[in-house]
Design an enzyme around this catalytic site. Structure first.
Site, PDB file in Angstrom:
ATOM      1  N   LYS A 163       0.833  -1.211   0.000  1.00 31.82           N
ATOM      2  CA  LYS A 163       0.000   0.000   0.000  1.00 31.82           C
ATOM      3  C   LYS A 163       0.864   1.255   0.000  1.00 31.82           C
ATOM      4  O   LYS A 163       0.668   2.151  -0.817  1.00 31.82           O
ATOM      5  CB  LYS A 163      -0.909   0.047   1.248  1.00 31.82           C
ATOM      6  CG  LYS A 163      -1.875  -1.096   1.347  1.00 31.82           C
ATOM      7  CD  LYS A 163      -2.753  -0.957   2.584  1.00 31.82           C
ATOM      8  CE  LYS A 163      -1.994  -1.111   3.884  1.00 31.82           C
ATOM      9  NZ  LYS A 163      -1.409  -2.424   4.121  1.00 31.82           N
ATOM     10  N   GLU A 189       1.101   5.567  11.138  1.00 28.13           N
ATOM     11  CA  GLU A 189       2.065   4.670  10.489  1.00 28.13           C
ATOM     12  C   GLU A 189       3.462   4.981  11.029  1.00 28.13           C
ATOM     13  O   GLU A 189       3.619   5.707  11.987  1.00 28.13           O
ATOM     14  CB  GLU A 189       1.977   4.817   8.973  1.00 28.13           C
ATOM     15  CG  GLU A 189       0.681   4.259   8.385  1.00 28.13           C
ATOM     16  CD  GLU A 189       0.573   2.738   8.441  1.00 28.13           C
ATOM     17  OE1 GLU A 189       1.525   2.053   8.055  1.00 28.13           O
ATOM     18  OE2 GLU A 189      -0.468   2.228   8.900  1.00 28.13           O
ATOM     19  N   ARG A 190       4.472   4.408  10.342  1.00 26.67           N
ATOM     20  CA  ARG A 190       5.822   4.515  10.901  1.00 26.67           C
ATOM     21  C   ARG A 190       6.419   5.905  10.686  1.00 26.67           C
ATOM     22  O   ARG A 190       6.288   6.475   9.607  1.00 26.67           O
ATOM     23  CB  ARG A 190       6.726   3.474  10.251  1.00 26.67           C
ATOM     24  CG  ARG A 190       6.203   2.078  10.464  1.00 26.67           C
ATOM     25  CD  ARG A 190       6.838   1.090   9.499  1.00 26.67           C
ATOM     26  NE  ARG A 190       6.068  -0.142   9.476  1.00 26.67           N
ATOM     27  CZ  ARG A 190       5.038  -0.362   8.666  1.00 26.67           C
ATOM     28  NH1 ARG A 190       4.671   0.567   7.791  1.00 26.67           N
ATOM     29  NH2 ARG A 190       4.372  -1.481   8.732  1.00 26.67           N
TER      30      ARG A 190
HETATM   31  N1  LIG Z   1       5.565  -2.349  -6.629  1.00 25.79           N
HETATM   32  C1  LIG Z   1       6.431  -3.067  -5.919  1.00 25.79           C
HETATM   33  N2  LIG Z   1       7.559  -3.526  -6.488  1.00 25.79           N
HETATM   34  C2  LIG Z   1       8.420  -4.274  -5.792  1.00 25.79           C
HETATM   35  N3  LIG Z   1       8.273  -4.593  -4.498  1.00 25.79           N
HETATM   36  C3  LIG Z   1       7.185  -4.159  -3.855  1.00 25.79           C
HETATM   37  C4  LIG Z   1       6.200  -3.374  -4.534  1.00 25.79           C
HETATM   38  N4  LIG Z   1       5.216  -3.102  -3.662  1.00 25.79           N
HETATM   39  C5  LIG Z   1       5.551  -3.656  -2.494  1.00 25.79           C
HETATM   40  N5  LIG Z   1       6.729  -4.308  -2.588  1.00 25.79           N
HETATM   41  C6  LIG Z   1       7.382  -5.043  -1.508  1.00 25.79           C
HETATM   42  O1  LIG Z   1       6.487  -5.180  -0.407  1.00 25.79           O
HETATM   43  C7  LIG Z   1       7.031  -4.574   0.758  1.00 25.79           C
HETATM   44  C8  LIG Z   1       5.958  -3.973   1.616  1.00 25.79           C
HETATM   45  O2  LIG Z   1       5.371  -2.873   0.977  1.00 25.79           O
HETATM   46  P1  LIG Z   1       4.654  -1.701   1.775  1.00 25.79           P
HETATM   47  O3  LIG Z   1       5.512  -1.182   2.863  1.00 25.79           O
HETATM   48  O4  LIG Z   1       4.149  -0.739   0.763  1.00 25.79           O
HETATM   49  O5  LIG Z   1       3.436  -2.476   2.421  1.00 25.79           O
HETATM   50  P2  LIG Z   1       2.195  -1.890   3.199  1.00 25.79           P
HETATM   51  O6  LIG Z   1       0.991  -2.504   2.568  1.00 25.79           O
HETATM   52  O7  LIG Z   1       2.254  -0.407   3.269  1.00 25.79           O
HETATM   53  O8  LIG Z   1       2.415  -2.523   4.622  1.00 25.79           O
HETATM   54  P3  LIG Z   1       1.932  -2.019   6.053  1.00 25.79           P
HETATM   55  O9  LIG Z   1       0.512  -2.440   6.191  1.00 25.79           O
HETATM   56  O10 LIG Z   1       2.823  -2.760   6.966  1.00 25.79           O
HETATM   57  O11 LIG Z   1       2.107  -0.530   6.087  1.00 25.79           O
HETATM   58  C9  LIG Z   1       8.027  -3.561   0.225  1.00 25.79           C
HETATM   59  O12 LIG Z   1       9.023  -3.277   1.151  1.00 25.79           O
HETATM   60  C10 LIG Z   1       8.557  -4.272  -0.998  1.00 25.79           C
HETATM   61  O13 LIG Z   1       9.563  -5.195  -0.657  1.00 25.79           O
HETATM   62 MG   LIG Z   2       2.403   0.981   4.839  1.00 32.50          MG
END
Ligand SMILES: Nc1ncnc2c1ncn2[C@@H]1O[C@H](COP(=O)(O)OP(=O)(O)OP(=O)(O)O)[C@@H](O)[C@H]1O
Ligand SMILES: [Mg+2]
Length: 521
Positions: A163, A189-190
């Protein structure tokens, strides 16, 4: 300095009890109204917002700061006003906390106006009703779930499915081109992510049209609960007073609901389903309804929505869905297959995906893509049980097309360059549609699937290795034709297709068959 200090009313109260963030205060002369901000402790360090009047002499409030050091009997001062946020041109390129303090270690704001963060949404009569597309440069979104200028889009997904990465990429792609103001609001968030974003935006030189407001996960629930309101107050200023368009980015709206749940629990309210606060719907709509378009300007919003335990029936996710004009659903399965952005096209949708808005060609193609992907999803079970060989030739073609489409709809991101090693790609809607159309016309069936993976426009696949010549005599024709034609020529032949639809202006009709089954959208 805090804006709350501007109005000083000499009413003093005394702390009666402190339970975590909840503070009961006795006022003998005058009972502060709901939403009043009270201050206690040395230099008024502890800030409390009144949420309930218990009786004629007592109020109950929630602390927006940590309450360490607060004790019974301590004096509490009524500031005589609600929580306020700074507004004006001065806030651009700055970073704030929920109280409007600057947190970017630059000079303090000198002359700004302070406005209450509690404001009513614009009345129905003032809202505008235009529908216009907002391009993101991300293929799968622009083709299958186009965003609305002035709409609200949600990025739904469980923990760690991408996300924040997707939101950051959208900021990267849009903030530069967007002539209006961008406001980023970090809720729960962080801190690290906030700091990284600030640095990235500064390096990209787009900070001068941006404001950042943070109430991150280390802050008390009261601060996380109000930071969204503070950001919206700034957004409303730019819309209503400066008549500019605003892009409001929120990471993560679920944390707003969660903070409300904590506040409600602390205030002693009985929880509702799954422990959520009984007032969740009202709290969320009070915030979301303020994100609206008026004749003076539009607030376009993109919100990340954490989905607890990947359960899309969770009340928080369900309530948020209902406010949005586009829902982009991220799936863990796709992320595990490496198909980034891990958007599930069959679960995501947008109100903009209608022929009147996107045009007949785009609509027809989107329907055809969805149909192909849905057929593939249905065939997956049979393939798992019986193998690909047992499928009819027709079904095998569908599978080949769907797998190529899935790969073409992946895209390398600018923001992930440091860990994927791939240069980011911005793809225009026209190129994305063109690529999908050519895959549906089987132009790339001789190419390896991997040729289409993590590329930008479809022409990048040319020159990548093909599969060995399996069904030799039938194929070479289309292959040589596709190869021999230089790329612009391919486009122009497509463009000169004689029949063009009345709705689509000069755009050609795709050769693919059109949406007979509109129920799929
Ligand atoms: N478009 C992308 N291309 C390559 N890797 C990706 C991509 N999107 C996400 N990732 C991988 O997934 C990991 C987690 O992504 P992200 O931090 O955006 O998750 P999140 O959904 O925001 O998680 P949270 O709920 O913990 O905030 C990234 O660090 C990366 O390794
Ligand atoms: Mg996130």
């Amino acid at each position: 300095m805090l804006g709350q200090e501007t109005v000083k009313v000499p009413f003093l109260g005394a702390v009666v009890s402190v339970r975590g963030s909840v503070v009961d205060i006795r006022f003998d002369e005058h009972l502060p109204p709901i939403y009043s901000v009270l201050r206690a402790g040395g230099e008024g360090r502890i800030i409390i917002e009144v949420l309930a009047q218990l009786d004629a002499r007592h109020v109950r409030g929630i602390a927006l700061t940590p309450t360490q050091g607060l004790a019974r009997g301590m004096a509490v001062e009524d500031t005589g006003g609600p929580l306020k946020a700074p507004v004006g041109k001065e806030v651009l390129s700055r970073m704030f906390d929920v109280f409007g303090n600057v947190i970017d270690r630059e000079a303090a704001l000198s002359d700004v106006q302070w406005r209450s963060v509690h404001r009513a949404p614009p009345p129905l009569a003032r809202r505008s009703t235009k529908s216009e597309i907002f391009e993101t440069g991300i293929k799968v979104i622009d083709v299958l779930m186009p965003l609305e200028r002035g709409g609200k889009a949600g990025l739904f997904g469980g923990a760690g499915v991408g996300k924040t990465v997707l939101l950051t990429e959208m900021i990267h792609n849009m903030v530069g081109q967007h002539e209006g103001v961008s406001i980023f609001c970090g809720i729960g968030e962080r801190c690290r992510e906030g700091e990284e974003l600030y640095r990235d935006m500064k390096a990209a030189g787009v900070l001068r049209n941006m404001v950042m407001v943070f109430g991150q996960m280390n802050e008390p629930p009261g601060a996380r609960f109000r930071v969204g309101h503070a950001a919206l107050t700034m957004a409303e200023y730019f819309r209503d007073d400066e008549h500019r368009d605003v892009l409001l980015l929120v990471d993560n709206i679920f944390r707003f609901i969660q903070a409300g749940m904590e506040v409600s629990g602390l205030m002693g309210q009985m929880p509702s389903r799954l422990g959520y606060q009984p007032t969740m719907g009202t709290e969320l709509s009070r915030l979301e309804e303020r994100i609206a378009n008026t004749d003076t300007g539009a607030i376009t919003s993109i919100q990340a929505v954490y989905v607890p335990a990947d359960d899309f029936t969770d009340p928080a996710a369900v309530h948020t869905f209902s406010h949005l004009s586009a829902s982009i659903v991220l799936s863990r399965k796709r992320a595990s297959e490496g198909l980034f952005p891990a958007i599930d096209p069959l679960q995501s949708n947008s109100k903009m995906a209608t022929p009147d808005i996107v045009g007949a060609r785009h609509y027809g193609l989107a329907q055809e893509i969805r149909r192909t992907l849905a057929q593939y999803a249905e065939l997956k079970d049979i393939i798992a049980m019986l193998g690909l060989e047992q499928l009819s030739q027709e079904d095998r073609n569908v599978v080949a097309r769907a797998r190529r489409l899935e790969r073409f709809l992946t895209q390398p991101f600018f923001t992930t360059k440091q860990f994927t090693g791939l240069e980011g790609k911005l793809v225009s809607l026209e190129d994305a549609l063109d690529g999908c159309e050519r895959i549906l016309r089987d132009e790339f069936k001789d190419y390896q699937e991997s040729a289409l993976y993590m590329i930008g426009a479809i022409d990048e696949a040319k020159g990548k290795p093909k599969v060995g010549p399996p069904a030799a005599p039938a194929e070479p024709d289309s292959k040589t034709e596709a190869k021999a034609a230089p790329d612009p020529a391919v486009k122009s032949t497509a463009k000169s297709t004689p029949e063009s639809h009345p709705n689509s202006g000069t755009k050609p009709q795709p050769k693919v068959e059109h949406a007979a089954d509109t129920h799929e959208s």
